[in-house]
Design a protein around this motif. Structure first.
Motif, short mmCIF file in Angstrom:
data_model
loop_
_atom_site.label_atom_id
_atom_site.label_comp_id
_atom_site.label_asym_id
_atom_site.label_seq_id
_atom_site.Cartn_x
_atom_site.Cartn_y
_atom_site.Cartn_z
N LEU A 141 34.48 46.19 60.35
CA LEU A 141 34.81 46.53 59.58
C LEU A 141 33.78 44.41 59.23
O LEU A 141 33.36 44.82 57.62
N GLU A 142 33.62 43.94 59.92
CA GLU A 142 32.22 43.10 59.70
C GLU A 142 31.62 43.73 59.04
O GLU A 142 30.57 43.30 58.47
N ARG A 143 30.96 44.30 59.76
CA ARG A 143 29.42 45.08 59.46
C ARG A 143 29.41 46.08 58.13
O ARG A 143 28.51 45.68 57.04
N TYR A 144 31.06 46.90 58.00
CA TYR A 144 30.78 47.48 56.31
C TYR A 144 31.04 46.59 55.28
O TYR A 144 30.58 46.79 54.39
N SER A 145 31.40 44.74 55.15
CA SER A 145 31.83 44.25 54.88
C SER A 145 30.26 44.21 53.86
O SER A 145 30.29 43.36 53.38
N GLY A 146 28.76 44.38 54.53
CA GLY A 146 28.08 43.41 53.69
C GLY A 146 27.01 45.25 53.61
O GLY A 146 25.92 44.58 53.25
N THR A 147 27.74 45.84 53.51
CA THR A 147 27.42 46.80 52.56
C THR A 147 27.62 47.56 51.67
O THR A 147 28.68 46.49 50.60
N PRO A 148 26.60 48.20 50.95
CA PRO A 148 27.28 47.84 49.38
C PRO A 148 28.74 48.58 49.11
O PRO A 148 29.48 48.45 48.14
N GLU A 149 29.18 50.29 49.55
CA GLU A 149 29.59 50.23 50.11
C GLU A 149 31.49 49.81 50.18
O GLU A 149 32.65 50.23 49.63
N GLY A 150 31.06 48.86 51.31
CA GLY A 150 32.29 47.87 51.70
C GLY A 150 32.48 46.33 51.02
O GLY A 150 33.32 45.64 51.49
N ALA A 151 31.67 45.93 49.94
CA ALA A 151 31.43 45.13 49.20
C ALA A 151 32.86 44.69 49.12
O ALA A 151 33.56 45.79 48.02
N LEU A 152 33.22 43.61 49.13
CA LEU A 152 33.78 42.77 48.42
C LEU A 152 33.69 41.31 47.99
O LEU A 152 32.97 40.97 48.93
N TYR A 153 35.10 40.73 46.97
CA TYR A 153 34.64 39.33 46.51
C TYR A 153 35.54 38.60 46.18
O TYR A 153 36.65 38.75 46.60
N THR A 154 35.61 37.32 46.72
CA THR A 154 36.22 36.53 46.49
C THR A 154 36.12 35.05 45.60
O THR A 154 34.98 35.36 44.69
N PHE A 155 36.60 33.99 45.27
CA PHE A 155 35.82 32.95 44.37
C PHE A 155 36.42 31.57 44.77
O PHE A 155 37.29 31.10 45.64
N LYS A 156 35.39 30.49 44.13
CA LYS A 156 35.93 29.15 44.52
C LYS A 156 36.22 28.32 42.90
O LYS A 156 35.80 28.97 42.03
N TRP A 157 36.43 27.31 42.83
CA TRP A 157 36.96 26.47 41.47
C TRP A 157 35.76 25.67 41.16
O TRP A 157 35.49 24.75 42.79
N VAL A 158 35.44 25.86 39.90
CA VAL A 158 34.18 24.79 40.18
C VAL A 158 34.24 23.97 39.02
O VAL A 158 35.43 23.80 38.52
N GLY A 159 33.56 22.45 38.60
CA GLY A 159 33.77 21.90 38.10
C GLY A 159 35.03 21.13 37.61
O GLY A 159 35.44 20.59 36.97
N LEU A 160 35.20 20.41 38.57
CA LEU A 160 36.54 20.13 39.13
C LEU A 160 36.43 18.13 39.00
O LEU A 160 37.41 18.19 38.54
N THR A 161 35.08 17.39 39.49
CA THR A 161 34.70 16.75 38.69
C THR A 161 35.69 16.01 37.15
O THR A 161 35.37 16.25 36.59
N GLY A 162 36.58 15.13 37.59
CA GLY A 162 37.00 14.59 36.57
C GLY A 162 38.76 14.61 36.25
O GLY A 162 39.12 14.32 35.18
N MET A 163 38.63 16.21 36.74
CA MET A 163 39.84 17.00 36.43
C MET A 163 40.94 16.02 37.68
O MET A 163 42.48 16.90 36.73
N GLY A 164 40.74 16.02 38.37
CA GLY A 164 41.81 14.81 38.69
C GLY A 164 42.26 16.04 39.81
O GLY A 164 43.25 15.96 40.12
N LEU A 165 41.67 16.85 40.35
CA LEU A 165 42.22 18.02 41.31
C LEU A 165 41.59 18.50 42.69
O LEU A 165 42.31 18.79 43.42
N SER A 166 40.54 18.10 42.70
CA SER A 166 39.64 18.00 43.85
C SER A 166 39.44 17.31 44.63
O SER A 166 39.71 17.71 46.58
#
Length: 692
Positions: A141-166
């Motif tokens: 599974l580790e190797r598969y995630s690095g192939t085009p067929e096994g690609a998957l995605y996640t996210f991060k929150w950005v631009g949080l400065t001044g929002m009182g959240l980070s």
């Protein structure tokens, strides 16, 4: 002054290593984009949103399968379990049926038919490849995630400065459980969003389940409030999608939990714990940003978690395990239930499983597990592959492993796992040969099916491959053998080790295994006698003449014709004495000689229909009969018995050297092992035990 052409400077060693890097692959794996970009990816390849079970199943299938028939039963061999990733390092042999059961569970789970809400429990004796199977799935599974067929995605929150959240000066906050970006779409919109945007296609339907983890929910709710409920602004301004590469070492998407002693077990190892250093920063221990989502369930989200010796878990852990499997949720300390998406696979040995069956408090766990028995191998050729993988010419340097050394060790191990045949008038050794696909007169594939059916626990007890590997290793590092290890050295190690074997406590068990050593030695004796006989009769010109003579005679016999004597030119009756002297070597009785001769004639005819020339070597029974006949004719001239005497004349020595050379050339011996085996067979002849 003489002009010379300067040679280009040699590149530095660092730059030579740097040239090995694949920049295109690095850019693919480090991809980042907007939420809009991710929606475009999903529309083009909706498979990127697969759940963990779907991804694991597709990963195994991506390596291909082979179908074959074994005893009238169609079986599937999954190429993935050959471990092509690491060149066969963790290859699994002889377990096609248990692996088919595992794959059926994964397939049903990937379709959402129910097994996705169960713990997959690999159950079997010690050393039966349970942990190897789990390790392979994680590695794959580790190797598969690095192939085009096994690609998957996640996210991060950005631009949080001044929002009182980070908190602090940080401008970003990674999704702590590496969730699918589509989880930021509120649940009540999801189905409409998928339909309206055309994210699904005929091959794959996008199905969004579960909510964000507590930390991401906290940030999302804070941003929604800042933007007066404008979801679009939150996503466009503060979501950055990135490629997710699963890694056990980095604890991303692949987890492993190993029970400790009961006093040191803590369920926070599974569900995460409060980060006390951050409480001062955020002001409360119930602020999700002050929580470490680093328990094994948290970090294994989107992938797979392995529970080593799962039934040794404390009861407190089992509640978390039951919720994780049945509800796909975990309960971190001081937070609401959190959704997870992962394959839960555990393994346990026989003793622990019996304890589970006898414990009424474990009833809930039994009800939520799918048990897959992983027995020892009962097919000799597959057992041999295990030891050939570890003890081959590339790995064992400076020591020669004589032919049949690994075979006899495998034979002993397999015999220890078989149940005595209840009928069919079979010996255990014959049963082993039938299981290995050998053809024995009077027995059919139906016999094998019956034998397997009557042996309910076959392969669940016996000698572990680990024990055999340890004893082969002992033989390899011993001082004896002149750089060569032979079958007797290994068998002696196997027998000696039984005295202190920690898992065999009964004297009856030890006696049975010692008796099996004797069975294997007698079988090895037959094997090497046969090999020496073949080496003696490996005079190609002589055996080809004998074969042609026999074929001419049985043709004439079958057609009721005469045979022309090549020396006198006279027509003569077929030489019955010659034909019988050959047929008797393989125990063809007088009343069955016509059947055997017809069988050979039919074989010749079938080859002719195929447009092929008949070769005596292609018929095993005829080949063996001819070799034994030639051996009978030549053995007296070679005087093999004289080998055990102190004096061997020059003529005999020359003939023996020829036999030794044939053993080396055709059977894989070296000088030492060829001499050893000749001396051994000679001693058999000297005591009059040889049957030809």
């Amino acid at each position: 002054m003489t002009d010379t052409l300067a040679s280009p400077p040699e590149a530095s060693m660092v730059s030579q290593i740097a040239d090995m890097q694949d920049y295109d692959r690095y850019r693919d794996l480090a991809w980042e984009g907007s939420f809009e970009d991710y929606l475009s990816i999903v529309r083009e390849r909706p498979q990127v949103t697969r759940n963990a079970f779907q991804r694991v199943y597709d990963m195994v299938i991506s390596y291909g399968t082979e179908e074959y028939i074994d005893n009238k039963k169609k079986l599937i061999r999954y190429n993935f379990f050959r471990d092509e990733i690491d060149g066969g390092k963790d290859a699994v042999f002889g377990l096609d049926i248990p692996l088919m059961r595992l794959m059926n569970v994964l397939k049903a789970a990937s379709e959402g038919y129910g097994p996705e809400r169960r713990v997959i429990l690999l159950h079997g004796p010690v050393g039966s490849s349970k942990s190897t199977i789990a390790r392979l799935l994680k590695k794959g599974l580790e190797r598969y995630s690095g192939t085009p067929e096994g690609a998957l995605y996640t996210f991060k929150w950005v631009g949080l400065t001044g929002m009182g959240l980070s908190g602090g000066e940080s401008d970003t906050f990674d999704s702590p459980m590496h969730e699918d970006p589509l989880r930021v779409i509120p649940q009540e919109w999801r189905e409409r969003a998928v339909g309206k945007l055309g994210l699904s296609n005929d091959k794959f339907r996008v199905k969004l389940e579960g909510d964000m983890d507590p930390a991401s929910r906290f940030i999302f709710n804070g941003l929604i409030k800042k933007y007066d409920g404008d979801w679009g602004k939150v996503v466009n301004n503060h979501i950055k999608v990135k490629r997710l590469i699963l890694s056990e070492k980095d604890r991303i998407g692949i987890g492993t939990f190993q029970p400790k002693d009961e006093k040191n077990q803590d369920s926070t190892e599974l569900t995460g714990d409060i980060n006390y250093r951050k409480i001062a920063e955020y002001g409360s221990d119930s602020d999700p940003r002050a929580f470490n989502f680093d328990g094994e369930f948290n970090i294994a989200n989107r992938g797979i978690v392995e529970f080593v010796e799962v039934l040794k878990l404390d009861v407190a852990f089992l509640y978390d395990l039951l919720g994780a499997s049945q509800e796909h949720r975990i309960k971190p300390k001081k937070f609401a239930q959190t959704d997870i998406d992962e394959v839960i696979i555990g393994h346990t040995n026989e003793a622990e499983y019996k304890r589970l069956l006898n414990n009424e408090f474990m009833e809930a766990l039994r009800d939520r597990t799918i048990k897959i028995d992983v027995p020892y191998i009962t097919r000799l050729s597959d057992e041999i592959k295990i030891y050939e993988k570890d003890f081959n010419h590339e790995r064992v340097r400076g020591r020669h492993i004589a032919p049949h050394t690994l075979e006899v060790a495998s034979m002993w191990a397999v015999l220890s796992r078989l149940e005595e045949p209840k009928k069919h008038n079979l010996h255990l050794l014959q049963k082993m040969k039938l299981y290995d696909g050998k053809v024995l007169p009077g027995y059919t594939q139906d016999t094998v099916k019956e034998l397997r059916k009557e042996s309910k626990r076959e392969g669940m007890e016996g000698i572990s491959p680990r024990y055999v590997q340890d004893k082969i290793s002992n033989a390899l590092v011993s001082d004896s053998g002149e750089g060569t290890i032979n079958p007797f050295m290994v068998l002696n190690e196997l027998e000696k080790g039984l005295t202190h074997h920690s898992l065999i406590t009964s004297e009856d068990g030890k006696k049975r295994y010692r008796d099996l050593v004797g069975v294997v030695k007698r079988e090895y004796e037959e094997i090497v006698k046969n090999e020496v006989q073949r080496a003696i009769s490996a005079d190609e010109e002589a055996i080809t003449k004998l074969a042609a003579n026999y074929i001419d005679n049985i043709k004439a016999y079958a057609l009721k014709e005469k045979v022309k004597n090549k020396y006198t030119g006279q027509d003569e009756e077929p030489d019955e004495r010659l034909m019988r002297s050959i047929e008797e070597k393989i125990d063809i009785p007088e009343n069955r000689k016509d059947d055997f001769r017809r069988e050979i004639m039919n074989f010749i005819g079938a080859k002719a229909v195929e447009g092929k020339k008949f070769d005596w070597q292609t018929n095993d029974r005829l080949r063996r009969a001819l070799e034994l006949k030639l051996f009978e004719d030549q053995k007296d001239s070679i005087k093999l018995k004289t080998l055990v005497s102190a004096v061997v004349d020059r003529e005999t020595q020359e003939k023996i050297d020829i036999i030794k050379a044939r053993l080396i050339r055709y059977f894989g011996y070296n000088e030492v092992s060829a001499t050893d085996v000749l001396n051994y067979v000679a001693s058999i002849f000297a005591r009059g035990d040889a049957k030809t």
